[in-house]
Design a protein around this motif. Structure first.
Motif, PDB file in Angstrom:
ATOM      1  N   HIS A   1       0.859  -1.197   0.000  1.00 54.03           N
ATOM      2  CA  HIS A   1       0.000   0.000   0.000  1.00 54.03           C
ATOM      3  C   HIS A   1       0.892   1.242   0.000  1.00 54.03           C
ATOM      4  O   HIS A   1       1.234   1.759   1.083  1.00 54.03           O
ATOM      5  N   PRO A   2       1.319   1.701  -1.142  1.00 53.26           N
ATOM      6  CA  PRO A   2       2.242   2.845  -1.195  1.00 53.26           C
ATOM      7  C   PRO A   2       1.623   4.090  -0.545  1.00 53.26           C
ATOM      8  O   PRO A   2       0.495   4.478  -0.858  1.00 53.26           O
ATOM      9  N   PRO A   3       2.353   4.714   0.374  1.00 52.02           N
ATOM     10  CA  PRO A   3       1.860   5.938   1.015  1.00 52.02           C
ATOM     11  C   PRO A   3       2.183   7.167   0.152  1.00 52.02           C
ATOM     12  O   PRO A   3       2.899   7.065  -0.844  1.00 52.02           O
ATOM     13  N   ASP A   4       1.678   8.313   0.581  1.00 51.07           N
ATOM     14  CA  ASP A   4       1.977   9.555  -0.121  1.00 51.07           C
ATOM     15  C   ASP A   4       3.296  10.161   0.364  1.00 51.07           C
ATOM     16  O   ASP A   4       3.934  10.924  -0.373  1.00 51.07           O
ATOM     17  N   LEU A   5       3.700   9.814   1.603  1.00 52.61           N
ATOM     18  CA  LEU A   5       4.956  10.350   2.149  1.00 52.61           C
ATOM     19  C   LEU A   5       5.429   9.422   3.270  1.00 52.61           C
ATOM     20  O   LEU A   5       4.618   8.814   3.965  1.00 52.61           O
ATOM     21  N   ILE A   6       6.756   9.335   3.437  1.00 49.43           N
ATOM     22  CA  ILE A   6       7.343   8.463   4.457  1.00 49.43           C
ATOM     23  C   ILE A   6       8.214   9.300   5.387  1.00 49.43           C
ATOM     24  O   ILE A   6       9.035  10.112   4.923  1.00 49.43           O
ATOM     25  N   LEU A   7       8.021   9.115   6.702  1.00 52.20           N
ATOM     26  CA  LEU A   7       8.932   9.667   7.703  1.00 52.20           C
ATOM     27  C   LEU A   7       9.784   8.514   8.201  1.00 52.20           C
ATOM     28  O   LEU A   7       9.264   7.552   8.809  1.00 52.20           O
ATOM     29  N   LEU A   8      11.096   8.561   7.969  1.00 47.82           N
ATOM     30  CA  LEU A   8      11.962   7.387   8.126  1.00 47.82           C
ATOM     31  C   LEU A   8      13.097   7.682   9.114  1.00 47.82           C
ATOM     32  O   LEU A   8      13.865   8.632   8.921  1.00 47.82           O
ATOM     33  N   ASP A   9      13.158   6.833  10.152  1.00 43.59           N
ATOM     34  CA  ASP A   9      14.253   6.937  11.120  1.00 43.59           C
ATOM     35  C   ASP A   9      15.520   6.346  10.519  1.00 43.59           C
ATOM     36  O   ASP A   9      15.462   5.407   9.713  1.00 43.59           O
ATOM     37  N   ILE A  10      16.668   6.885  10.895  1.00 40.58           N
ATOM     38  CA  ILE A  10      17.927   6.398  10.330  1.00 40.58           C
ATOM     39  C   ILE A  10      18.474   5.219  11.146  1.00 40.58           C
ATOM     40  O   ILE A  10      18.769   4.154  10.597  1.00 40.58           O
ATOM     41  N   LYS A  11      18.585   5.411  12.455  1.00 38.79           N
ATOM     42  CA  LYS A  11      19.222   4.394  13.303  1.00 38.79           C
ATOM     43  C   LYS A  11      18.194   3.332  13.687  1.00 38.79           C
ATOM     44  O   LYS A  11      17.350   3.540  14.562  1.00 38.79           O
ATOM     45  N   MET A  12      18.238   2.189  12.972  1.00 37.91           N
ATOM     46  CA  MET A  12      17.355   1.050  13.270  1.00 37.91           C
ATOM     47  C   MET A  12      18.167  -0.228  13.159  1.00 37.91           C
ATOM     48  O   MET A  12      19.110  -0.306  12.355  1.00 37.91           O
ATOM     49  N   PRO A  13      17.803  -1.245  13.958  1.00 38.54           N
ATOM     50  CA  PRO A  13      18.537  -2.528  13.891  1.00 38.54           C
ATOM     51  C   PRO A  13      18.269  -3.255  12.567  1.00 38.54           C
ATOM     52  O   PRO A  13      17.242  -3.020  11.924  1.00 38.54           O
ATOM     53  N   GLN A  14      19.192  -4.133  12.200  1.00 41.89           N
ATOM     54  CA  GLN A  14      19.093  -4.988  11.008  1.00 41.89           C
ATOM     55  C   GLN A  14      19.159  -4.168   9.703  1.00 41.89           C
ATOM     56  O   GLN A  14      19.964  -4.454   8.826  1.00 41.89           O
ATOM     57  N   MET A  15      18.317  -3.174   9.539  1.00 46.45           N
ATOM     58  CA  MET A  15      18.299  -2.392   8.292  1.00 46.45           C
ATOM     59  C   MET A  15      18.081  -0.913   8.643  1.00 46.45           C
ATOM     60  O   MET A  15      17.029  -0.551   9.163  1.00 46.45           O
ATOM     61  N   ASP A  16      19.106  -0.091   8.429  1.00 44.72           N
ATOM     62  CA  ASP A  16      18.966   1.320   8.786  1.00 44.72           C
ATOM     63  C   ASP A  16      18.160   2.090   7.724  1.00 44.72           C
ATOM     64  O   ASP A  16      17.821   1.565   6.654  1.00 44.72           O
ATOM     65  N   GLY A  17      17.879   3.339   8.022  1.00 44.95           N
ATOM     66  CA  GLY A  17      17.047   4.160   7.137  1.00 44.95           C
ATOM     67  C   GLY A  17      17.678   4.443   5.789  1.00 44.95           C
ATOM     68  O   GLY A  17      16.984   4.526   4.762  1.00 44.95           O
ATOM     69  N   TYR A  18      19.017   4.549   5.772  1.00 47.03           N
ATOM     70  CA  TYR A  18      19.691   4.794   4.489  1.00 47.03           C
ATOM     71  C   TYR A  18      19.434   3.649   3.511  1.00 47.03           C
ATOM     72  O   TYR A  18      19.173   3.847   2.321  1.00 47.03           O
ATOM     73  N   THR A  19      19.530   2.422   4.038  1.00 44.53           N
ATOM     74  CA  THR A  19      19.326   1.241   3.195  1.00 44.53           C
ATOM     75  C   THR A  19      17.881   1.163   2.695  1.00 44.53           C
ATOM     76  O   THR A  19      17.629   0.888   1.512  1.00 44.53           O
ATOM     77  N   VAL A  20      16.945   1.422   3.593  1.00 40.22           N
ATOM     78  CA  VAL A  20      15.527   1.396   3.204  1.00 40.22           C
ATOM     79  C   VAL A  20      15.264   2.407   2.091  1.00 40.22           C
ATOM     80  O   VAL A  20      14.610   2.111   1.094  1.00 40.22           O
ATOM     81  N   CYS A  21      15.796   3.594   2.279  1.00 40.20           N
ATOM     82  CA  CYS A  21      15.576   4.659   1.268  1.00 40.20           C
ATOM     83  C   CYS A  21      16.192   4.275  -0.064  1.00 40.20           C
ATOM     84  O   CYS A  21      15.563   4.465  -1.121  1.00 40.20           O
ATOM     85  N   SER A  22      17.403   3.704  -0.026  1.00 37.93           N
ATOM     86  CA  SER A  22      18.070   3.317  -1.277  1.00 37.93           C
ATOM     87  C   SER A  22      17.257   2.270  -2.030  1.00 37.93           C
ATOM     88  O   SER A  22      17.111   2.327  -3.260  1.00 37.93           O
ATOM     89  N   ILE A  23      16.725   1.282  -1.290  1.00 40.95           N
ATOM     90  CA  ILE A  23      15.928   0.221  -1.926  1.00 40.95           C
ATOM     91  C   ILE A  23      14.667   0.798  -2.566  1.00 40.95           C
ATOM     92  O   ILE A  23      14.298   0.457  -3.700  1.00 40.95           O
ATOM     93  N   LEU A  24      14.005   1.697  -1.856  1.00 41.81           N
ATOM     94  CA  LEU A  24      12.769   2.302  -2.391  1.00 41.81           C
ATOM     95  C   LEU A  24      13.042   3.155  -3.638  1.00 41.81           C
ATOM     96  O   LEU A  24      12.256   3.177  -4.596  1.00 41.81           O
ATOM     97  N   LYS A  25      14.166   3.847  -3.654  1.00 46.97           N
ATOM     98  CA  LYS A  25      14.478   4.718  -4.788  1.00 46.97           C
ATOM     99  C   LYS A  25      14.910   3.942  -6.024  1.00 46.97           C
ATOM    100  O   LYS A  25      14.804   4.437  -7.147  1.00 46.97           O
ATOM    101  N   GLU A  26      15.377   2.716  -5.812  1.00 47.55           N
ATOM    102  CA  GLU A  26      15.765   1.885  -6.951  1.00 47.55           C
ATOM    103  C   GLU A  26      14.566   1.214  -7.616  1.00 47.55           C
ATOM    104  O   GLU A  26      14.669   0.730  -8.746  1.00 47.55           O
ATOM    105  N   ASP A  27      13.448   1.163  -6.928  1.00 54.30           N
ATOM    106  CA  ASP A  27      12.229   0.532  -7.459  1.00 54.30           C
ATOM    107  C   ASP A  27      11.399   1.604  -8.181  1.00 54.30           C
ATOM    108  O   ASP A  27      11.044   2.638  -7.593  1.00 54.30           O
ATOM    109  N   THR A  28      11.090   1.364  -9.435  1.00 53.65           N
ATOM    110  CA  THR A  28      10.362   2.376 -10.233  1.00 53.65           C
ATOM    111  C   THR A  28       8.962   2.636  -9.700  1.00 53.65           C
ATOM    112  O   THR A  28       8.391   3.714  -9.935  1.00 53.65           O
TER     113      THR A  28
END
Length: 524
Positions: free
Chosen positions: A48-75
């Motif tokens: 369910h794609p949202p209109d905007l994401i508020l994303l924390d950076i420091k998280m266990p297993q997968m940080d916010g930078y990684t999450v953002c990179s994955i989302l930006k690579e998906d068209t």
């Protein structure tokens, strides 16, 4: 105004932060979803794609930078704006957040007004970006449609031009093929008309054959000319011509045509004319014959008048720069703007139909007033004059007559001094060439017509101008009298002849001749 019914996703491994942010944003009317880890956030966004994401950076297993990179690579998710949330306040952390695709950065601990303002700002930018994408798509679609339309139009124009050229070639070929046997028919019809053994009925039949054949030949010739013009194959062949002889032959031709209809035919040379000009004689004659023939054709009574004058002279002409290299054997000197005017007292044309008469096959007269004709004469004349750098102008009034005129810039091998010194013998050449019948041709073709003289009061200004030798004023008074009443035509023509020869004393004598002792009323 930002639509508050948009969905937001908050990603943070801290439950308190999640609850706090969710409460703030729900109070503003937003639909809020929560994710406690990066992996959960990715699954939620994909379902369910949202209109905007508020994303924390420091998280266990997968940080916010990684999450953002994955989302930006998906068209399918790359266009979702991401605002980073972090207690990290170093410049390097912020730069990295923007480098992986973040659009904003909120430092913890955050303030509610700041969070709301940044969210609203990003949503507004997102909405504008989406509108821009839609508008660009519409614009691209419109451009494509226009390009397709222009391509189709270009193709249609090319096809129409090709069809028009094919039509012109066909008409030209057919006209040529028809003209040859038709000329033979006319020739034999003429020969048979001379046969003394023919009965009156046979002579009448041969006359009908000849008249019909002549009309058909005229139509074929006009179609051939029009086809050449439309196919851009009609070319001008200018050369030096004897201008006086040219006008003489034209006047000789139309004196008989006018005489057949019991009309007056008048020729006015309003100024001195150059004896020699550089022009396509055939095409100029064709234009003048068309205009004069129409004038006689549509005039039942009264007169047809041809006026020729030099309007101006110069040493350069825009229309004739191209021929300057061809003017060999003569000194390159003077260009004269010559005006040809054809006036009649015919049925006239209403203003609404002035433009229509220059269309092919157009007959704007009523059937009862419309003699036989091809309806191409004026069309061809206008197109020929366009090749010569000119055009036909018209003034007309129903039941009073019409005036057609055009100006031509023509080269004449005269210097300015020579042109101003054209002597009386040159200016009289035309009258001399006409011989004993010149008075009938220039004044009137009806010997029985009585000379109608204007009232004494109307001659006052003319008399004064002649006494003073005022050349310009004499010409103006002659034109005024001519326009005053067509019945004065014979008298005005006599005065004009004398004025052209600068015989002002003879003008005074002419007025004395008609008014005798009463002429003293006119004297200064």
């Amino acid at each position: 105004m930002v639509n508050k019914q948009t969905s937001l996703l908050i990603v943070d491994d801290n439950i308190d932060n999640l609850r706090s942010l969710a409460a703030i944003l729900r109070l503003e009317g937003y639909k809020v979803r929560k994710a406690i880890s990066g992996q959960v956030a990715l699954e939620t966004v994909r379902s369910h794609p949202p209109d905007l994401i508020l994303l924390d950076i420091k998280m266990p297993q997968m940080d916010g930078y990684t999450v953002c990179s994955i989302l930006k690579e998906d068209t399918t998710t790359c266009s979702i704006p991401i605002i980073f949330l972090s207690a990290l306040n170093e410049t390097a952390d912020k730069l990295k957040a923007f480098a992986v695709g973040g659009v904003d950065y909120i430092t913890k601990p955050f303030q509610a007004p700041e969070v709301v303002a940044r969210v609203e700002n990003q949503l507004r930018l997102q909405r504008l970006s989406q509108q821009l994408v839609v508008q660009n798509a519409q614009l691209l679609e419109e451009i494509q449609i226009r390009q397709q339309t222009e391509a189709a139009l270009h193709q249609a124009v090319e096809q129409a031009e090709a069809a028009n050229r094919a039509k012109s070639v066909f008409l030209a070929n057919m006209s040529h093929e028809l003209r040859s046997p038709l000329t033979g028919i006319l020739g034999y019809a003429q020969l048979l008309q001379k046969d003394t053994d023919c009965t009156p009925l046979q002579h009448k039949g041969l006359s009908v054959i000849y008249q019909c054949g002549s009309h058909l030949l005229m139509l074929i010739n006009d179609i051939l000319d029009l086809s050449k013009i439309e196919a851009q194959k009609l070319k001008l062949f200018p050369d030096y011509i004897d201008f006086y002889l040219f006008l003489n032959n034209l006047v000789e031709l139309f004196k008989f045509k006018a005489q057949e209809k019991k009309l007056q035919f008048v020729y006015f040379k309003l100024t001195s004319l150059p004896p020699e000009i550089y022009i396509d004689e055939k095409r100029l004659r064709q234009v003048l014959i068309n205009l004069l023939s129409n004038a006689i054709k549509f005039t039942c009574q009264g007169s047809v008048t041809l006026k020729v004058s030099v309007r101006s002279c110069s040493y350069e002409s825009n229309e004739y720069k191209l021929i300057s290299s061809k003017l060999t054997g003569k000194a390159k000197k003077l260009f004269a703007k010559i005006r040809f005017e054809i006036e009649d007292t015919g049925i006239g044309i209403i203003p609404e139909k002035w433009e229509n008469i220059f269309l092919p096959f157009e007959q704007v007269m009523e059937r009862s007033h419309s003699p036989e004709g091809t309806g191409l004469g004026l069309t061809i004349s206008q197109k020929i004059l366009a090749l010569m750098g000119s055009e036909i102008f018209l003034e007309s009034c129903p039941n009073l007559g019409s005036k057609f005129w055009f100006d031509l810039d023509v080269y004449t091998p005269l210097s300015w001094a020579d042109f101003n010194e054209i002597d009386d013998s040159q200016s009289q050449t035309l009258s001399q060439e006409l011989g004993d019948e010149s008075d009938q041709i220039i004044n009137t073709l009806s010997p029985e017509t009585e000379v109608v003289v204007p009232p004494l009061a109307e001659l006052l200004l003319l008399y004064e101008a002649a006494q003073m030798g005022d050349v310009q004023n004499v010409q103006q008074q002659i034109l005024r009298l001519q326009q005053l009443n067509s019945d004065y035509l014979a008298f005005v023509t006599q005065v004009l002849e004398l004025a052209n020869d600068f015989d002002y004393q003879d003008i005074l004598k002419l007025i004395d001749k008609y008014y005798g002792d009463n002429v003293s009323l006119l004297r200064l």
